[in-house]
Write a protein that holds these residues in place. Structure first.
Motif, PDB file in Angstrom:
ATOM      1  N   LEU A   1       0.829  -1.209   0.000  1.00 40.75           N
ATOM      2  CA  LEU A   1       0.000   0.000   0.000  1.00 40.75           C
ATOM      3  C   LEU A   1       0.864   1.260   0.000  1.00 40.75           C
ATOM      4  CD1 LEU A   1      -2.949  -0.963   2.393  1.00 40.75           C
ATOM      5  CD2 LEU A   1      -2.883  -1.024  -0.114  1.00 40.75           C
ATOM      6  N   ILE A   2       1.911   1.269   0.806  1.00 42.15           N
ATOM      7  CA  ILE A   2       2.820   2.426   0.819  1.00 42.15           C
ATOM      8  C   ILE A   2       3.489   2.576  -0.548  1.00 42.15           C
ATOM      9  CG2 ILE A   2       4.982   3.335   1.772  1.00 42.15           C
ATOM     10  CD1 ILE A   2       4.126   2.076   4.464  1.00 42.15           C
ATOM     11  N   GLY A   3       3.929   1.463  -1.116  1.00 38.19           N
ATOM     12  CA  GLY A   3       4.557   1.501  -2.435  1.00 38.19           C
ATOM     13  C   GLY A   3       3.618   2.011  -3.510  1.00 38.19           C
ATOM     14  N   SER A   4       2.352   1.635  -3.436  1.00 38.49           N
ATOM     15  CA  SER A   4       1.358   2.116  -4.397  1.00 38.49           C
ATOM     16  C   SER A   4       1.171   3.628  -4.277  1.00 38.49           C
ATOM     17  CB  SER A   4       0.017   1.410  -4.169  1.00 38.49           C
ATOM     18  OG  SER A   4       0.130   0.040  -4.445  1.00 38.49           O
ATOM     19  N   LEU A   5       1.107   4.122  -3.052  1.00 33.19           N
ATOM     20  CA  LEU A   5       0.980   5.563  -2.822  1.00 33.19           C
ATOM     21  C   LEU A   5       2.189   6.304  -3.386  1.00 33.19           C
ATOM     22  CD1 LEU A   5      -0.627   7.873  -1.345  1.00 33.19           C
ATOM     23  CD2 LEU A   5       0.880   7.442   0.598  1.00 33.19           C
ATOM     24  N   ILE A   6       3.368   5.789  -3.111  1.00 31.36           N
ATOM     25  CA  ILE A   6       4.599   6.422  -3.606  1.00 31.36           C
ATOM     26  C   ILE A   6       4.629   6.415  -5.128  1.00 31.36           C
ATOM     27  CG2 ILE A   6       7.117   6.175  -3.745  1.00 31.36           C
ATOM     28  CD1 ILE A   6       6.997   5.093  -0.835  1.00 31.36           C
ATOM     29  N   LEU A   7       4.299   5.291  -5.747  1.00 28.28           N
ATOM     30  CA  LEU A   7       4.351   5.211  -7.209  1.00 28.28           C
ATOM     31  C   LEU A   7       3.318   6.130  -7.855  1.00 28.28           C
ATOM     32  CD1 LEU A   7       6.005   3.925  -9.408  1.00 28.28           C
ATOM     33  CD2 LEU A   7       4.419   2.003  -9.419  1.00 28.28           C
ATOM     34  N   GLY A   8       2.144   6.248  -7.249  1.00 31.69           N
ATOM     35  CA  GLY A   8       1.145   7.197  -7.756  1.00 31.69           C
ATOM     36  C   GLY A   8       1.656   8.626  -7.689  1.00 31.69           C
ATOM     37  N   ALA A   9       2.284   8.981  -6.564  1.00 29.57           N
ATOM     38  CA  ALA A   9       2.845  10.330  -6.413  1.00 29.57           C
ATOM     39  C   ALA A   9       3.987  10.557  -7.403  1.00 29.57           C
ATOM     40  CB  ALA A   9       3.322  10.529  -4.978  1.00 29.57           C
ATOM     41  N   LEU A  10       4.837   9.557  -7.583  1.00 27.14           N
ATOM     42  CA  LEU A  10       5.939   9.693  -8.541  1.00 27.14           C
ATOM     43  C   LEU A  10       5.418   9.893  -9.962  1.00 27.14           C
ATOM     44  CD1 LEU A  10       8.455   6.963  -7.290  1.00 27.14           C
ATOM     45  CD2 LEU A  10       8.756   9.453  -7.213  1.00 27.14           C
ATOM     46  N   THR A  11       4.358   9.186 -10.312  1.00 26.37           N
ATOM     47  CA  THR A  11       3.769   9.337 -11.641  1.00 26.37           C
ATOM     48  C   THR A  11       3.336  10.777 -11.868  1.00 26.37           C
ATOM     49  OG1 THR A  11       3.052   7.033 -11.634  1.00 26.37           O
ATOM     50  CG2 THR A  11       1.957   8.503 -13.194  1.00 26.37           C
ATOM     51  N   ALA A  12       2.707  11.369 -10.867  1.00 21.81           N
ATOM     52  CA  ALA A  12       2.300  12.776 -10.980  1.00 21.81           C
ATOM     53  C   ALA A  12       3.519  13.686 -11.110  1.00 21.81           C
ATOM     54  CB  ALA A  12       1.459  13.178  -9.763  1.00 21.81           C
ATOM     55  N   ILE A  13       4.538  13.427 -10.327  1.00 22.01           N
ATOM     56  CA  ILE A  13       5.760  14.242 -10.392  1.00 22.01           C
ATOM     57  C   ILE A  13       6.367  14.174 -11.790  1.00 22.01           C
ATOM     58  CG2 ILE A  13       8.153  14.401  -9.580  1.00 22.01           C
ATOM     59  CD1 ILE A  13       7.030  13.566  -6.784  1.00 22.01           C
ATOM     60  N   TYR A  14       6.388  12.982 -12.384  1.00 19.86           N
ATOM     61  CA  TYR A  14       6.974  12.826 -13.719  1.00 19.86           C
ATOM     62  C   TYR A  14       6.170  13.575 -14.777  1.00 19.86           C
ATOM     63  CZ  TYR A  14       9.421   8.961 -11.411  1.00 19.86           C
ATOM     64  OH  TYR A  14      10.159   8.184 -10.560  1.00 19.86           O
ATOM     65  N   ILE A  15       4.861  13.734 -14.554  1.00 21.97           N
ATOM     66  CA  ILE A  15       4.029  14.492 -15.486  1.00 21.97           C
ATOM     67  C   ILE A  15       4.227  15.992 -15.269  1.00 21.97           C
ATOM     68  CG2 ILE A  15       1.624  15.077 -16.048  1.00 21.97           C
ATOM     69  CD1 ILE A  15       0.990  12.078 -15.541  1.00 21.97           C
ATOM     70  N   ILE A  16       4.306  16.388 -14.012  1.00 22.87           N
ATOM     71  CA  ILE A  16       4.453  17.809 -13.662  1.00 22.87           C
ATOM     72  C   ILE A  16       5.814  18.339 -14.076  1.00 22.87           C
ATOM     73  CG2 ILE A  16       4.656  19.406 -11.707  1.00 22.87           C
ATOM     74  CD1 ILE A  16       2.570  17.580 -10.244  1.00 22.87           C
ATOM     75  N   LYS A  17       6.836  17.559 -13.835  1.00 19.50           N
ATOM     76  CA  LYS A  17       8.213  18.017 -14.055  1.00 19.50           C
ATOM     77  C   LYS A  17       8.941  17.045 -14.979  1.00 19.50           C
ATOM     78  CE  LYS A  17      12.334  19.178 -11.320  1.00 19.50           C
ATOM     79  NZ  LYS A  17      12.925  19.896 -12.377  1.00 19.50           N
ATOM     80  N   ASP A  18       9.602  17.581 -15.964  1.00 14.34           N
ATOM     81  CA  ASP A  18      10.404  16.752 -16.853  1.00 14.34           C
ATOM     82  C   ASP A  18      11.497  16.090 -16.012  1.00 14.34           C
ATOM     83  OD1 ASP A  18      11.255  15.654 -19.255  1.00 14.34           O
ATOM     84  OD2 ASP A  18      12.713  17.265 -19.562  1.00 14.34           O
ATOM     85  N   THR A  19      11.504  14.771 -15.992  1.00 17.20           N
ATOM     86  CA  THR A  19      12.403  14.021 -15.111  1.00 17.20           C
ATOM     87  C   THR A  19      13.301  13.124 -15.951  1.00 17.20           C
ATOM     88  OG1 THR A  19      10.602  13.985 -13.494  1.00 17.20           O
ATOM     89  CG2 THR A  19      12.440  12.512 -13.090  1.00 17.20           C
ATOM     90  N   ARG A  20      14.546  13.099 -15.588  1.00 17.14           N
ATOM     91  CA  ARG A  20      15.501  12.246 -16.307  1.00 17.14           C
ATOM     92  C   ARG A  20      15.089  10.777 -16.207  1.00 17.14           C
ATOM     93  NH1 ARG A  20      20.489  15.102 -17.286  1.00 17.14           N
ATOM     94  NH2 ARG A  20      20.427  17.083 -16.202  1.00 17.14           N
TER      95      ARG A  20
END
Length: 130
Positions: free
Chosen positions: A43-62
């Motif tokens: 569950l924690i990993g799912s929350l983190i991956l969802g947040a990371l997905t948003a970050i990758y959309i918001i900010k161009d990430t290497r």
């Protein structure tokens, strides 16, 4: 080819860190009959991956950062194989109720927390005036 190896190194480092953290969470809860440890990390990993997905959309990430955090860290931290094994043990022990509860919490909870992580970051960014 250089990019591939950088991504592999990032996945290896992220995976090692995620696996060590998973092991640390697992240890205090290992002797419980109901696999709460697997539920917690997934569950924690799912929350983190969802947040990371948003970050990758918001900010161009290497790409190596995406690979290191998503595939590496989250992949090393979460565990589909333990979920499958835990479910198998519950059902072969005849614990249909616990088996059902475990799968519902894991699947619905995991998807729900991934959405929560994603939506929360997207809303936070929408409220950001910069």
């Amino acid at each position: 080819m250089k990019t591939y190896f950088i991504n592999v190194i990032a996945v290896a480092i992220g995976g090692a860190l995620g696996a060590v953290l998973r092991f640390s969470v697992d240890l205090p809860l290992y002797d419980t009959y109901f696999p709460i440890n697997t539920i917690i990390v997934n569950l924690i990993g799912s929350l983190i991956l969802g947040a990371l997905t948003a970050i990758y959309i918001i900010k161009d990430t290497r790409e190596w950062i995406k690979a290191g955090l998503g595939v590496g860290f989250c992949g090393g931290f979460t565990t589909m194989s333990a979920l499958a094994n835990d479910a198998f043990v519950l059902i072969t022990n005849g614990d249909v109720l616990l088996f059902s509860l475990y799968l519902i919490i894991s699947v619905i909870g995991g998807i729900g927390l991934a959405v929560l992580g994603y939506v929360s970051l997207m809303k936070w960014k929408a409220g950001d005036s910069s």
